[in-house]
Motif scaffolding. Structure first.
Motif, PDB file in Angstrom:
ATOM      1  N   VAL A 498      82.514  -8.118  -8.895  1.00 42.69           N
ATOM      2  CA  VAL A 498      81.509  -9.137  -9.206  1.00 42.69           C
ATOM      3  C   VAL A 498      80.114  -8.611  -8.884  1.00 42.69           C
ATOM      4  N   PHE A 499      79.945  -7.984  -7.718  1.00 44.75           N
ATOM      5  CA  PHE A 499      78.634  -7.460  -7.342  1.00 44.75           C
ATOM      6  C   PHE A 499      78.180  -6.370  -8.313  1.00 44.75           C
ATOM      7  N   THR A 500      79.066  -5.459  -8.656  1.00 42.95           N
ATOM      8  CA  THR A 500      78.700  -4.375  -9.578  1.00 42.95           C
ATOM      9  C   THR A 500      78.301  -4.921 -10.937  1.00 42.95           C
ATOM     10  N   ALA A 501      79.051  -5.895 -11.449  1.00 46.02           N
ATOM     11  CA  ALA A 501      78.721  -6.484 -12.746  1.00 46.02           C
ATOM     12  C   ALA A 501      77.387  -7.216 -12.700  1.00 46.02           C
ATOM     13  N   ALA A 502      77.106  -7.910 -11.590  1.00 50.37           N
ATOM     14  CA  ALA A 502      75.835  -8.631 -11.466  1.00 50.37           C
ATOM     15  C   ALA A 502      74.661  -7.665 -11.389  1.00 50.37           C
ATOM     16  N   VAL A 503      74.815  -6.562 -10.637  1.00 53.62           N
ATOM     17  CA  VAL A 503      73.734  -5.571 -10.527  1.00 53.62           C
ATOM     18  C   VAL A 503      73.472  -4.902 -11.873  1.00 53.62           C
ATOM     19  N   ASN A 504      74.514  -4.675 -12.639  1.00 59.22           N
ATOM     20  CA  ASN A 504      74.335  -4.037 -13.947  1.00 59.22           C
ATOM     21  C   ASN A 504      73.552  -4.909 -14.923  1.00 59.22           C
ATOM     22  N   LEU A 505      73.517  -6.208 -14.678  1.00 57.12           N
ATOM     23  CA  LEU A 505      72.756  -7.102 -15.558  1.00 57.12           C
ATOM     24  C   LEU A 505      71.285  -7.203 -15.167  1.00 57.12           C
ATOM     25  N   LEU A 506      70.905  -6.634 -14.020  1.00 60.17           N
ATOM     26  CA  LEU A 506      69.504  -6.685 -13.598  1.00 60.17           C
ATOM     27  C   LEU A 506      68.651  -5.819 -14.522  1.00 60.17           C
ATOM     28  N   PRO A 507      67.412  -6.234 -14.760  1.00 62.04           N
ATOM     29  CA  PRO A 507      66.553  -5.437 -15.651  1.00 62.04           C
ATOM     30  C   PRO A 507      65.960  -4.207 -14.979  1.00 62.04           C
ATOM     31  N   TYR A 508      66.420  -3.879 -13.793  1.00 64.69           N
ATOM     32  CA  TYR A 508      65.903  -2.713 -13.079  1.00 64.69           C
ATOM     33  C   TYR A 508      67.057  -2.097 -12.289  1.00 64.69           C
ATOM     34  N   ALA A 509      66.863  -0.861 -11.895  1.00 70.00           N
ATOM     35  CA  ALA A 509      67.907  -0.149 -11.163  1.00 70.00           C
ATOM     36  C   ALA A 509      67.864  -0.520  -9.685  1.00 70.00           C
ATOM     37  N   VAL A 510      69.038  -0.596  -9.090  1.00 71.31           N
ATOM     38  CA  VAL A 510      69.146  -0.902  -7.662  1.00 71.31           C
ATOM     39  C   VAL A 510      69.907   0.238  -6.990  1.00 71.31           C
ATOM     40  N   PRO A 511      69.229   1.117  -6.308  1.00 73.99           N
ATOM     41  CA  PRO A 511      69.933   2.184  -5.587  1.00 73.99           C
ATOM     42  C   PRO A 511      70.531   1.641  -4.286  1.00 73.99           C
ATOM     43  N   SER A 787      71.342 -14.076  -8.188  1.00 75.71           N
ATOM     44  CA  SER A 787      71.853 -15.418  -8.492  1.00 75.71           C
ATOM     45  C   SER A 787      71.794 -15.688  -9.989  1.00 75.71           C
ATOM     46  N   THR A 788      70.717 -15.234 -10.612  1.00 78.48           N
ATOM     47  CA  THR A 788      70.590 -15.413 -12.058  1.00 78.48           C
ATOM     48  C   THR A 788      71.664 -14.642 -12.809  1.00 78.48           C
ATOM     49  N   THR A 789      71.920 -13.408 -12.406  1.00 75.29           N
ATOM     50  CA  THR A 789      72.929 -12.610 -13.107  1.00 75.29           C
ATOM     51  C   THR A 789      74.343 -13.120 -12.842  1.00 75.29           C
ATOM     52  N   ILE A 790      74.592 -13.680 -11.667  1.00 78.07           N
ATOM     53  CA  ILE A 790      75.904 -14.276 -11.404  1.00 78.07           C
ATOM     54  C   ILE A 790      76.140 -15.467 -12.322  1.00 78.07           C
ATOM     55  N   LEU A 791      75.104 -16.258 -12.548  1.00 74.81           N
ATOM     56  CA  LEU A 791      75.232 -17.363 -13.504  1.00 74.81           C
ATOM     57  C   LEU A 791      75.510 -16.838 -14.907  1.00 74.81           C
ATOM     58  N   GLN A 792      74.883 -15.726 -15.259  1.00 73.23           N
ATOM     59  CA  GLN A 792      75.159 -15.139 -16.572  1.00 73.23           C
ATOM     60  C   GLN A 792      76.618 -14.689 -16.672  1.00 73.23           C
ATOM     61  N   LEU A 793      77.155 -14.098 -15.599  1.00 73.88           N
ATOM     62  CA  LEU A 793      78.568 -13.704 -15.592  1.00 73.88           C
ATOM     63  C   LEU A 793      79.478 -14.914 -15.767  1.00 73.88           C
ATOM     64  N   SER A 794      79.107 -16.014 -15.145  1.00 76.51           N
ATOM     65  CA  SER A 794      79.915 -17.219 -15.267  1.00 76.51           C
ATOM     66  C   SER A 794      79.863 -17.790 -16.677  1.00 76.51           C
ATOM     67  N   GLU A 795      78.667 -17.748 -17.287  1.00 72.95           N
ATOM     68  CA  GLU A 795      78.511 -18.326 -18.618  1.00 72.95           C
ATOM     69  C   GLU A 795      79.177 -17.496 -19.707  1.00 72.95           C
ATOM     70  N   ASN A 796      79.142 -16.182 -19.591  1.00 76.49           N
ATOM     71  CA  ASN A 796      79.735 -15.356 -20.648  1.00 76.49           C
ATOM     72  C   ASN A 796      81.219 -15.051 -20.429  1.00 76.49           C
ATOM     73  N   GLY A 797      81.811 -15.593 -19.371  1.00 79.51           N
ATOM     74  CA  GLY A 797      83.248 -15.435 -19.143  1.00 79.51           C
ATOM     75  C   GLY A 797      83.652 -14.212 -18.359  1.00 79.51           C
ATOM     76  N   ASP A 798      82.708 -13.331 -18.043  1.00 81.18           N
ATOM     77  CA  ASP A 798      83.069 -12.116 -17.302  1.00 81.18           C
ATOM     78  C   ASP A 798      83.567 -12.430 -15.896  1.00 81.18           C
ATOM     79  N   LEU A 799      83.026 -13.450 -15.272  1.00 76.84           N
ATOM     80  CA  LEU A 799      83.447 -13.801 -13.924  1.00 76.84           C
ATOM     81  C   LEU A 799      84.922 -14.227 -13.913  1.00 76.84           C
ATOM     82  N   GLN A 800      85.340 -14.975 -14.923  1.00 76.96           N
ATOM     83  CA  GLN A 800      86.731 -15.388 -15.001  1.00 76.96           C
ATOM     84  C   GLN A 800      87.649 -14.197 -15.280  1.00 76.96           C
TER      85      GLN A 800
END
Length: 931
Positions: A498-511, A787-800
């Motif tokens: 879940v964390f990796t998928a949420a970070v990948n949706l961010l518009p910037y890189a997170v080292p 938090s925004t990207t986690i909501l996106q994961l929930s809406e597009n079904g990836d979280l499930q």
């Protein structure tokens, strides 16, 4: 007569009537005032001309200080505290009643000490340091706005755009340091902070290399919001170097205090290394002065005076108003009988002084009176209303907010201490009630550095080669959620994906890098993991971390990515039908109440029917059997006895309805018991655990231990369990064999546990509602973006899909069964019993009222009355009347007599009609024969 007028005039002259001519007698022809400021500065060049013009206007105006002229002497402090103090002492040698200035806060701190001792008011139009308080410096009067309000405006701007951290670059003197302290306090009130402070030396020795080193450090920081609180010389150097380093581009926000606005307003030429390109997109504050005819007229006059070579800024307006403020105060001073006189201080004479001539300095005798009149002034100047509040600050502080664009600037709104940010001038808002709500805080659009209209995020990951240190619990059980891959520093599991998928949706890189927390042999304490963020050990924590109240007080959590809550798991047993299964639909209380009501109904009907119904009469034994038989037979609607009375029939109808409902419910429940598998558990939920004293299990490291203790459960009853196998073993052993009666844990763990353990079930309801989230330091912007990207994961079904990948397991075949009591409770039927009881009571009441009325109308037996007491006779009469069969023959005979009379009348009428018909026939025959 002439002698009388001469004596009267002489008395008036010598002051016998001092109040008659005090204005002319006590007023000097010239009042000396001084001014200390830096001549060759952006503020000083404008202030010098403004004060000279103000003195001319006051001396030319006959309505103020008539017969008295102001004599202004100016001294150049050259921004030096030492020279400022020397010049202030020189003024004290020339009987100066007040000093206007200085413009520098550093100089003001020093001169204010002299003003306090010699009681000479000090009116500063440029010293904005908020620590120049009236308590420490009572003779210091600030005739401009304090930096306290300017920093409040900066904090409101930062909060308005949702930024949480800023970098402060300031001049390292009293003006800069104290301004930053005020900014820090105001930001803290809005849950914002200064993440880094960079001071610049106030001297002239700062070079471009020093500024470049400073800005390189700033560029490596996380925040991209930079507040610049300096003087023009160092400020332009900072902007020039920032442009060279690419720090005036996208993503950066520069907020300059009013040093930039008054420089631009003065139309002074920019330094050689600067141009307008180095300040594009900068937000600037400027002291707000309301528009007025006087202000516009003075601006026109200014252009003629300077030929357009020097612009007029707000400090010039405040310098002009300071002269007028002093003039009005002197006018009130003289009106109150004030006298300009000075006296020597014995303490100064005792010092000697040598060649310093300290004895020439003197104290202004009526300095306190002049100070009082200054603070009580109430007039309107070029800058608007001039009036002081209880803190000795000018009322109604306000600032213009300017956006530097192209070769000029654009005002995007205002800030006022009255109602915050707005696009409406503050003087318009003063006519309305104050409104500081967030919806009312508005500014026009801004062109940010990089020529973009998109609001900058305000932060980036520090470009200093450091990775984000993320603590991850190194679990020993339930490794489907998070677990360390053996032989590596990597982790896997539901939470990690879940964390990796949420970070990948961010518009910037997170080292980032994962750092294990715990030894892997035992589940770590999640409370300690969260606390390690506050100590700086970790920059964040990722895992199955429950969001609870005490943790939210020290860290920020993302949007929950999994629902969680505490539940109770207990063993259950199957209930067989057995020989006595027919008793299980009702509990004992229900059986008891039902049986009692059957008996009560039989008695009530017997009472209502006994006097008028032969089937309810006879010997006592027969009547008792009738009561029992009638009441029980109603259960099957098989009663043979007929009810005659209206009240009896009413009671019986209601009771038969109740019996119908009870029979139907009993039949349905018994059918379920005999045909559906039933489960039972002595534990019904958390309340059962609170009332008992058996041991309770919980997962190691879980917050459940603390929560159960808060519920009042003794710590000695709580047993640590570290794995699903330990759960099953403890539940199987039970309290008698060293196990536990139930386990309290979070729902996700329990669902995984029950997927393989079909002997246990969740009992009761989920008694807490929470969720799992990722933890970050307070006010971390990354928590908001994730938090925004986690909501996106929930809406597009990836979280499930991630959930199904790790946690979807086959469930036990009996999952659909529920552990609840299948018995029918009294609470389901008490309404029916209530209705039936009310009907019985009402019928009996009406019946006994009728009996009592009949008893009153029946004459007593005189023989029996004489032999016994009246009470016993009355009781016997009542029971006799109750037992007596009511004779309905009288009513029947009356009814038969009426029917007989009606039939006789009809017969007579029929006979009469026949007789008349026969007479007519006879008469007709006689006529025919005669003819």
């Amino acid at each position: 007569m002439n002698h009388t007028w001469f004596i009267l005039s002489l008395l008036l002259y010598v002051g016998v009537f001092p109040y008659g001519f005090s204005k002319n007698v006590s007023r000097p022809a010239i009042v000396k005032i001084g001014a200390i400021f830096t001549f060759n500065s952006t503020i000083g060049r404008v202030a010098k001309i403004a004060m000279e013009e103000a003195v001319k206007d006051v001396n030319f105006n006959s309505s103020i200080l008539p017969g008295t002229k102001l004599n202004l002497t100016m001294q150049d402090s050259n921004c030096s505290g030492f020279f400022g103090m020397v010049e202030a002492l020189e003024f004290m040698e020339t009987d100066t009643v007040a000093i206007i200035g200085p413009q520098s806060s550093v100089v003001a701190h020093i001169i204010s000490q002299v003003a306090n001792e010699l009681k000479v008011p000090l009116l500063s139009f440029g010293a904005t340091d908020p620590t120049l308080s009236s308590l420490q410096f009572p003779f210091f009067v600030r005739t401009t706005q304090s930096d306290l309000y300017e920093m409040t405006a900066v904090a409101d701007i930062v909060d308005h755009y949702g930024w949480k951290a800023v970098i402060a670059i300031f001049i390292d003197d009293d003006y800069g340091r104290n301004g930053m302290l005020a900014l820090e306090d105001k930001l803290a009130e809005r849950r914002c902070r200064i993440s880094y402070k960079a001071g610049i030396s106030p001297g002239s020795g700062v070079n471009r290399g020093d500024i470049m080193d400073l800005l390189i450090k700033v560029a490596l920081m996380e925040s991209r919001i930079i507040v610049l609180h300096v003087n023009p010389d160092s400020g332009f150097l900072v902007l020039s170097v920032a442009q060279y380093l690419g720090m005036m581009g996208n993503g950066y926000v520069w907020i300059a205090t009013d040093w930039l606005s008054y420089f631009l307003d003065s139309a002074a030429p920019l330094p050689l290394e600067n141009n307008m390109d180095s300040m594009q997109g900068v937000l600037v504050l400027r002291q707000h002065t309301p528009e007025s005819d006087r202000k516009r007229a003075f601006f026109s006059r200014w252009k003629k005076l300077t030929g357009g070579s020097l612009g007029l800024h707000s400090y010039g307006l405040y310098a002009y108003d300071s002269v007028w403020l002093l003039a009005h105060a002197l006018e009130a001073f003289f009106e109150q009988g004030g006298v300009i006189s000075f006296s020597n201080d014995s303490r100064i004479h005792s010092l000697g002084g040598g060649n310093l001539h300290l004895e020439a300095m003197s104290i202004f005798d009526d300095g306190n009176l002049l100070l009082k009149n200054i603070l009580q002034s109430n007039l309107v100047g070029l800058t608007g209303p001039i009036k002081f509040n209880s803190d000795r600050s000018l009322i109604l502080p306000a600032y213009d907010i300017i956006n530097v664009i192209g070769t000029g600037s654009r005002r995007i709104g205002y800030w006022s201490n009255y109602s915050g940010l707005s696009v409406v001038p503050p003087e318009t808002l003063y006519e309305r009630p104050p409104n500081r709500s967030s919806t009312n805080q508005k500014l026009y659009s801004v062109i940010w550095p990089g020529e973009t209209l998109t609001k900058p995020r305000g932060w980036v990951f520090p470009n200093n080669g450091k990775l984000l240190r993320i603590g991850v619990p190194n679990r020993a059980s339930y490794r489907e959620f998070v677990s360390k891959i053996q032989g590596t520093e990597n982790f896997k599991g539901f939470c990690i994906d879940v964390f990796t998928a949420a970070v990948n949706l961010l518009p910037y890189a997170v080292p980032y890098q994962f750092i294990p927390f715990g030894d892997g042999h035992k589940n770590p304490s999640y409370a300690e993991l969260v606390h390690s963020i506050t100590t700086g050990q970790f920059d964040a924590a990722v895992g199955d971390i429950t969001i609870v109240t005490n943790r939210t007080k020290i860290v920020d959590f993302t949007q929950p990515f999994a629902a969680s809550g505490l539940v109770v798991v207990a063993p259950f047993k199957k209930l067989n039908s057995g020989a006595w299964a027919f008793l299980r639909p009702f509990n004992a209380r229900m059986w008891t109440i039902t049986a009692c009501f059957f008996l009560v109904i039989g008695i009530v009907v017997w009472i209502l029917e006994h006097r008028i119904n032969d089937e309810f009469r006879g010997p006592p034994k027969r009547q008792l059997i009738t009561i029992l038989w009638f009441s029980l037979s109603t259960m099957f609607f098989a009663h043979r006895e007929n009810t005659v009375s209206t009240l009896g029939r009413m009671v019986l109808i209601i009771w038969l309805f109740v019996v119908l409902i009870i029979n139907s419910s009993y039949t349905a429940s018994l059918t379920s018991i005999l045909t559906v598998q039933q489960l039972s558990s002595p534990i019904k939920g958390i309340e059962s655990l609170k009332e008992g004293d058996e041991p309770i299990g919980y997962q190691v490291g879980s917050f459940a231990e603390h929560y159960l203790e808060e519920l009042g459960i003794s710590k000695s009853r709580l047993v640590e369990l570290g794995s699903p196998e330990a759960y099953a073993q403890a539940l199987q052993n039970g309290p008698k064999k060293g196990g536990v009666v139930a386990i309290v844990d979070e729902l996700p763990y329990i669902e995984l546990f029950l997927s393989s353990q079909c002997k246990y079930r969740v009992v009761g309801q989920e008694f807490t509602k929470s969720g799992w989230g990722f933890a970050f330091p307070r006010d971390s912007p990354l928590a908001i973006d994730l938090s925004t990207t986690i909501l996106q994961l929930s809406e597009n079904g990836d979280l499930q899909r991630i959930h199904d990948k790790w946690l979807l397991h086959s469930a036990c075949s009996s999952d659909s069964t529920e552990i609840e009591s299948d018995q029918l409770q009294l609470k389901s039927f008490w309404g029916l019993f209530l209705i039936c009881g009310v009907a019985c009571f009402s019928a009996l009441f009406i019946y006994f009222v009728q009996i009592m009325l009949r008893l009153c109308r029946t004459p007593p037996d005189s023989v029996s009355e004489g032999s016994n007491s009246s009470l016993s006779v009355g009781v016997r009469r009542l029971f006799s009347l109750l037992d007596e069969k009511e004779d309905l023959s009288n009513q029947g005979s009356k009814r038969r007599k009426v029917e007989r009379s009606l039939s006789d009348n009809s017969k007579e009428s029929e006979l009469g009609s026949i007789t008349r018909r026969q007479t007519e026939i006879t008469a007709g025959s006689n006529i025919n024969s005669s003819s």
